[in-house]
Design a protein around this motif. Structure first.
Motif, PDB file in Angstrom:
ATOM      1  N   ALA A 376       0.842  -1.198   0.000  1.00  0.00           N
ATOM      2  CA  ALA A 376       0.000   0.000   0.000  1.00  0.00           C
ATOM      3  C   ALA A 376       0.875   1.245   0.000  1.00  0.00           C
ATOM      4  O   ALA A 376       1.890   1.309   0.697  1.00  0.00           O
ATOM      5  CB  ALA A 376      -0.928   0.009   1.209  1.00  0.00           C
ATOM      6  N   SER A 377       0.442   2.228  -0.782  1.00  0.00           N
ATOM      7  CA  SER A 377       1.134   3.511  -0.845  1.00  0.00           C
ATOM      8  C   SER A 377       0.471   4.483   0.117  1.00  0.00           C
ATOM      9  O   SER A 377      -0.757   4.583   0.181  1.00  0.00           O
ATOM     10  CB  SER A 377       1.063   4.067  -2.275  1.00  0.00           C
ATOM     11  OG  SER A 377       1.576   5.382  -2.328  1.00  0.00           O
ATOM     12  N   PRO A 483       0.167   6.444  -6.599  1.00  0.00           N
ATOM     13  CA  PRO A 483      -0.208   7.505  -5.648  1.00  0.00           C
ATOM     14  C   PRO A 483      -0.874   6.938  -4.398  1.00  0.00           C
ATOM     15  O   PRO A 483      -1.434   5.829  -4.421  1.00  0.00           O
ATOM     16  CB  PRO A 483      -1.181   8.370  -6.459  1.00  0.00           C
ATOM     17  CG  PRO A 483      -0.890   8.053  -7.881  1.00  0.00           C
ATOM     18  CD  PRO A 483      -0.482   6.630  -7.905  1.00  0.00           C
ATOM     19  N   PRO A 484      -0.843   7.673  -3.310  1.00  0.00           N
ATOM     20  CA  PRO A 484      -1.425   7.190  -2.049  1.00  0.00           C
ATOM     21  C   PRO A 484      -2.922   6.920  -2.152  1.00  0.00           C
ATOM     22  O   PRO A 484      -3.655   7.659  -2.801  1.00  0.00           O
ATOM     23  CB  PRO A 484      -1.146   8.334  -1.068  1.00  0.00           C
ATOM     24  CG  PRO A 484      -0.002   9.085  -1.656  1.00  0.00           C
ATOM     25  CD  PRO A 484      -0.162   8.971  -3.137  1.00  0.00           C
ATOM     26  N   PHE A 485      -3.340   5.829  -1.519  1.00  0.00           N
ATOM     27  CA  PHE A 485      -4.750   5.453  -1.392  1.00  0.00           C
ATOM     28  C   PHE A 485      -5.435   5.316  -2.754  1.00  0.00           C
ATOM     29  O   PHE A 485      -6.635   5.558  -2.890  1.00  0.00           O
ATOM     30  CB  PHE A 485      -5.507   6.469  -0.526  1.00  0.00           C
ATOM     31  CG  PHE A 485      -4.798   6.873   0.736  1.00  0.00           C
ATOM     32  CD1 PHE A 485      -4.175   5.930   1.539  1.00  0.00           C
ATOM     33  CD2 PHE A 485      -4.732   8.209   1.122  1.00  0.00           C
ATOM     34  CE1 PHE A 485      -3.509   6.302   2.703  1.00  0.00           C
ATOM     35  CE2 PHE A 485      -4.075   8.581   2.286  1.00  0.00           C
ATOM     36  CZ  PHE A 485      -3.459   7.632   3.079  1.00  0.00           C
ATOM     37  N   SER A 486      -4.658   4.944  -3.754  1.00  0.00           N
ATOM     38  CA  SER A 486      -5.209   4.880  -5.108  1.00  0.00           C
ATOM     39  C   SER A 486      -6.142   3.702  -5.315  1.00  0.00           C
ATOM     40  O   SER A 486      -6.767   3.592  -6.374  1.00  0.00           O
ATOM     41  CB  SER A 486      -4.079   4.827  -6.144  1.00  0.00           C
ATOM     42  OG  SER A 486      -3.203   3.755  -5.878  1.00  0.00           O
ATOM     43  N   ASP A 487      -6.260   2.801  -4.340  1.00  0.00           N
ATOM     44  CA  ASP A 487      -7.272   1.757  -4.439  1.00  0.00           C
ATOM     45  C   ASP A 487      -8.654   2.305  -4.106  1.00  0.00           C
ATOM     46  O   ASP A 487      -9.660   1.701  -4.451  1.00  0.00           O
ATOM     47  CB  ASP A 487      -6.936   0.588  -3.514  1.00  0.00           C
ATOM     48  CG  ASP A 487      -6.457   1.051  -2.150  1.00  0.00           C
ATOM     49  OD1 ASP A 487      -6.601   2.254  -1.861  1.00  0.00           O
ATOM     50  OD2 ASP A 487      -5.930   0.229  -1.393  1.00  0.00           O
ATOM     51  N   VAL A 488      -8.702   3.462  -3.467  1.00  0.00           N
ATOM     52  CA  VAL A 488      -9.971   4.123  -3.125  1.00  0.00           C
ATOM     53  C   VAL A 488     -10.169   5.393  -3.945  1.00  0.00           C
ATOM     54  O   VAL A 488     -11.264   5.652  -4.444  1.00  0.00           O
ATOM     55  CB  VAL A 488     -10.004   4.454  -1.617  1.00  0.00           C
ATOM     56  CG1 VAL A 488     -11.190   5.350  -1.286  1.00  0.00           C
ATOM     57  CG2 VAL A 488     -10.053   3.175  -0.780  1.00  0.00           C
ATOM     58  N   LEU A 489      -9.091   6.185  -4.084  1.00  0.00           N
ATOM     59  CA  LEU A 489      -9.187   7.490  -4.736  1.00  0.00           C
ATOM     60  C   LEU A 489      -8.876   7.399  -6.222  1.00  0.00           C
ATOM     61  O   LEU A 489      -7.894   6.770  -6.632  1.00  0.00           O
ATOM     62  CB  LEU A 489      -8.223   8.476  -4.068  1.00  0.00           C
ATOM     63  CG  LEU A 489      -8.454   8.760  -2.587  1.00  0.00           C
ATOM     64  CD1 LEU A 489      -7.383   9.711  -2.064  1.00  0.00           C
ATOM     65  CD2 LEU A 489      -9.848   9.345  -2.354  1.00  0.00           C
ATOM     66  N   ASN A 490      -9.689   8.078  -7.010  1.00  0.00           N
ATOM     67  CA  ASN A 490      -9.475   8.192  -8.448  1.00  0.00           C
ATOM     68  C   ASN A 490      -8.680   9.475  -8.711  1.00  0.00           C
ATOM     69  O   ASN A 490      -9.249  10.554  -8.857  1.00  0.00           O
ATOM     70  CB  ASN A 490     -10.819   8.219  -9.175  1.00  0.00           C
ATOM     71  CG  ASN A 490     -10.659   8.405 -10.674  1.00  0.00           C
ATOM     72  OD1 ASN A 490      -9.556   8.291 -11.212  1.00  0.00           O
ATOM     73  ND2 ASN A 490     -11.758   8.690 -11.356  1.00  0.00           N
ATOM     74  N   TRP A 491      -7.373   9.335  -8.744  1.00  0.00           N
ATOM     75  CA  TRP A 491      -6.514  10.499  -8.852  1.00  0.00           C
ATOM     76  C   TRP A 491      -6.724  11.281 -10.147  1.00  0.00           C
ATOM     77  O   TRP A 491      -6.472  12.490 -10.193  1.00  0.00           O
ATOM     78  CB  TRP A 491      -5.050  10.075  -8.713  1.00  0.00           C
ATOM     79  CG  TRP A 491      -4.640   9.860  -7.290  1.00  0.00           C
ATOM     80  CD1 TRP A 491      -4.893   8.771  -6.514  1.00  0.00           C
ATOM     81  CD2 TRP A 491      -3.949  10.795  -6.464  1.00  0.00           C
ATOM     82  NE1 TRP A 491      -4.396   8.962  -5.256  1.00  0.00           N
ATOM     83  CE2 TRP A 491      -3.802  10.190  -5.194  1.00  0.00           C
ATOM     84  CE3 TRP A 491      -3.413  12.061  -6.660  1.00  0.00           C
ATOM     85  CZ2 TRP A 491      -3.154  10.818  -4.134  1.00  0.00           C
ATOM     86  CZ3 TRP A 491      -2.772  12.686  -5.601  1.00  0.00           C
ATOM     87  CH2 TRP A 491      -2.648  12.079  -4.356  1.00  0.00           C
TER      88      TRP A 491
END
Length: 565
Positions: A376-377, A483-491
């Motif tokens: 995880a990032s 990028p951080p939390f990219s499994d949840v956030l659509n950067w």
């Protein structure tokens, strides 16, 4: 024992021969009614006899005192003609269903745990009900010789169990007495959480008094929200107590590596997620700080990484020797956290730490072995004062006069390219190696629409979070960075990703974004900012909880089986 059998046979033979003449008449009188009954049965016809073949259960010998050793089940399509009422038939089939559950629960627990719902849903098909020839049951003792009085069904014969109400009582009691281990209960809870998250994807949003995720900033806001709530409800972490500060249970809180110290202190002070009982834990935290090892273990300018590796190796050896959990999963339900550039290198100290464990890394570089499905990032945050007070907030888009801004040291392969093309070349693209005197770094970010965030020696950059804090849309220029939390956030919905080769076209790319689209992106940056804020004590949905949620998601993807039992 053999002589006794011979005496029994000879005595029986003498008794039969001495009374053969006198018993003929009695035998004829006894046989006549039997012949009559047999004739009636032949005329009326017979129904097929059905047997139930079940695997050899551990409790089969305890049922040897039942009335029928042959265990005939008169279940057929003509139950009424056999004298069975419909309710009796239903009762027999209900009892048989109990048998199927008991068989699977006793012999197929591992398969049951791997199912996607609960422990009591099984993937094995129902046991077949088929016609079998009646085979003679021999009475054998445990030593394999024939003996009267003990029933021990041969391994080559079907284990036939009578379908009677009393016969199934031990099965029901066995199922009630079945105690699942703490690991099995934990895995069952995780299975239910997975199912709830899947169901939430297309359902109505859950109620939350604090915050309900919504919008294109999330890949699936409903699923994330339900996952977060499930995490709050059940997630438990055990922190190994072994190790002494400053290397263990400690970390920096006022530097570019501040997230190491903030997370370690945060989890060790937390009573909601931390558990002191390792049997109740879903994951296990290895509380060492790579930044502190570089400061206190590494010999400066020696270029010798072996002291750090040995420290990690010895620590894992200690916890693996004192607890069963590392060896049980080979580290798959353990995690480490590192924001220092040497975090990935530290994980190479143990092959299972690198291959199996959850690695929380600021330096999330896929070209160096970062695996997004397992690792995880999390963000690199430079807390200069130990707090975010005074660094969060910025003006509206209409008050941002600068198109793009960057200021930073010249290191790594990307920044020299950026400065070569844009340093002091354009009034709209403010790129500086050193800021002019009297100009505030954060003021420049607050005046800019876009903040350029190129990688340095490593892929992570604190400028990403600094841009988010000031309401500036991040422009990510990097290779192989997750990028951080990219499994949840659509950067892609709130940042701009520019390939390194497109640096010469940077202004053209940014100018092609419409004002309307830019305003949307800027508003989304402000909305997701809560996920990057550092608070003491932590607040819901902040960076501490998002890091925990990243671990939670990875644990949901792992199913641990205790092969040591």
């Amino acid at each position: 024992m053999e002589g006794g059998n011979k005496n029994w046979r000879s005595t029986n033979y003498l008794w039969c021969t001495s009374n053969s003449t006198s018993s003929i008449l009695k035998l004829l009188l006894f046989m006549v009614p039997l012949i009559v009954v047999a004739g009636l049965i032949f005329v009326l016809g017979t129904n097929g006899v059905v047997f139930s073949s079940l695997p050899n259960l551990g409790w089969s010998s305890s049922m040897s005192n039942t009335t029928s050793f042959g265990a005939v089940s008169a279940v057929s399509s003509n139950n009424a003609s056999n004298g069975l009422e419909n309710k009796d038939t239903e009762r027999i089939m209900e009892l048989r269903a109990d048998v199927l559950v008991a068989v699977d629960a006793h012999h197929n627990m591992e398969e049951a745990i791997s199912d996607d719902t609960t422990l009591h849903r099984y993937s094995s098909p129902p046991l077949a009900i088929h016609q079998l020839p009646v085979q003679p049951q021999r009475r054998q003792p445990s030593n394999g010789t024939e003996e009267d009085g003990i029933l021990n069904i041969s391994k080559n014969q079907p284990n036939i169990v009578p379908l009677t109400k009393d016969s199934y009582l031990p099965l029901r009691e066995d199922r009630r007495r079945r105690k699942f281990t703490s690991l099995e209960r934990a895995e069952t809870g995780l299975l239910k959480a997975r199912a709830a998250i899947r169901e939430a994807k297309n359902g109505n949003p859950a109620h939350d008094p604090d915050y309900v995720p919504i919008g294109p900033m999330y890949w699936n806001a409903k699923a994330f929200h339900r996952s977060y709530l499930e995490m709050e409800r059940m997630f438990k972490i055990f922190v190994y107590e072994e190790g002494e500060p400053p290397v263990f249970h400690n970390g920096p809180c006022k530097s570019i590596y501040s997230m190491e110290g903030n997370f370690i202190h945060g989890i060790e002070m937390n009573s909601q997620f931390q558990t002191k009982d390792p049997k109740k834990a879903h994951v296990y935290f290895l509380p060492f700080s790579v930044a502190m090892m570089v400061q206190f273990v590494y010999v400066r300018d020696s270029h010798d990484f072996s002291p750090i590796r040995k420290t990690v190796m010895d620590y894992i050896k200690v916890v693996a020797g004192r607890y069963p959990y590392w060896n049980r999963s080979l580290g798959a339900d353990h995690f480490m956290l590192a924001c220092h550039d040497w975090g990935p290198e530290t994980s190479y100290s143990n092959p299972y730490l690198f291959k199996n464990s959850i690695r929380l890394l600021c330096n999330a570089n896929t070209s160096e072995g970062f695996n997004p499905s397992k690792d995880a990032s999390f963000p690199e945050i430079n807390l200069r004062t130990g707090s975010i007070n005074g660094f969060v907030g910025g003006p509206s888009p209409s008050k941002r006069s600068i198109l793009a801004f960057f200021a930073g040291g010249l290191h790594g392969p990307i920044r020299p390219v950026l400065l070569e093309h844009w340093e002091n070349k354009d009034e709209d693209i403010r790129v500086h190696k050193y800021l002019p005197k009297g100009i505030s770094y954060y003021d420049m970010m607050k005046k800019s629409r876009y903040c350029i965030c190129p990688s340095g020696y490593e892929v992570a950059s604190p400028r990403v979070v600094e841009a988010i804090y000031t309401g500036c849309v991040p422009v990510l220029i990097s290779d192989h960075y997750v990028p951080p939390f990219s499994d949840v956030l659509n950067w892609k919905s709130f940042s701009v990703e520019v390939p390194v080769k497109e640096i010469p076209n940077l202004k053209k790319i940014l100018m092609s974004i419409s004002t309307r689209q830019y305003i949307r992106m800027q508003r989304r940056v402000v909305q997701i900012r809560r996920h990057f804020e550092v608070h003491s004590p932590p607040k819901r949905y902040d960076v501490f909880h998002m890091i925990l949620h990243s671990v939670w998601l990875r644990r949901l993807n792992v199913r641990v089986h205790n092969n040591q039992q």
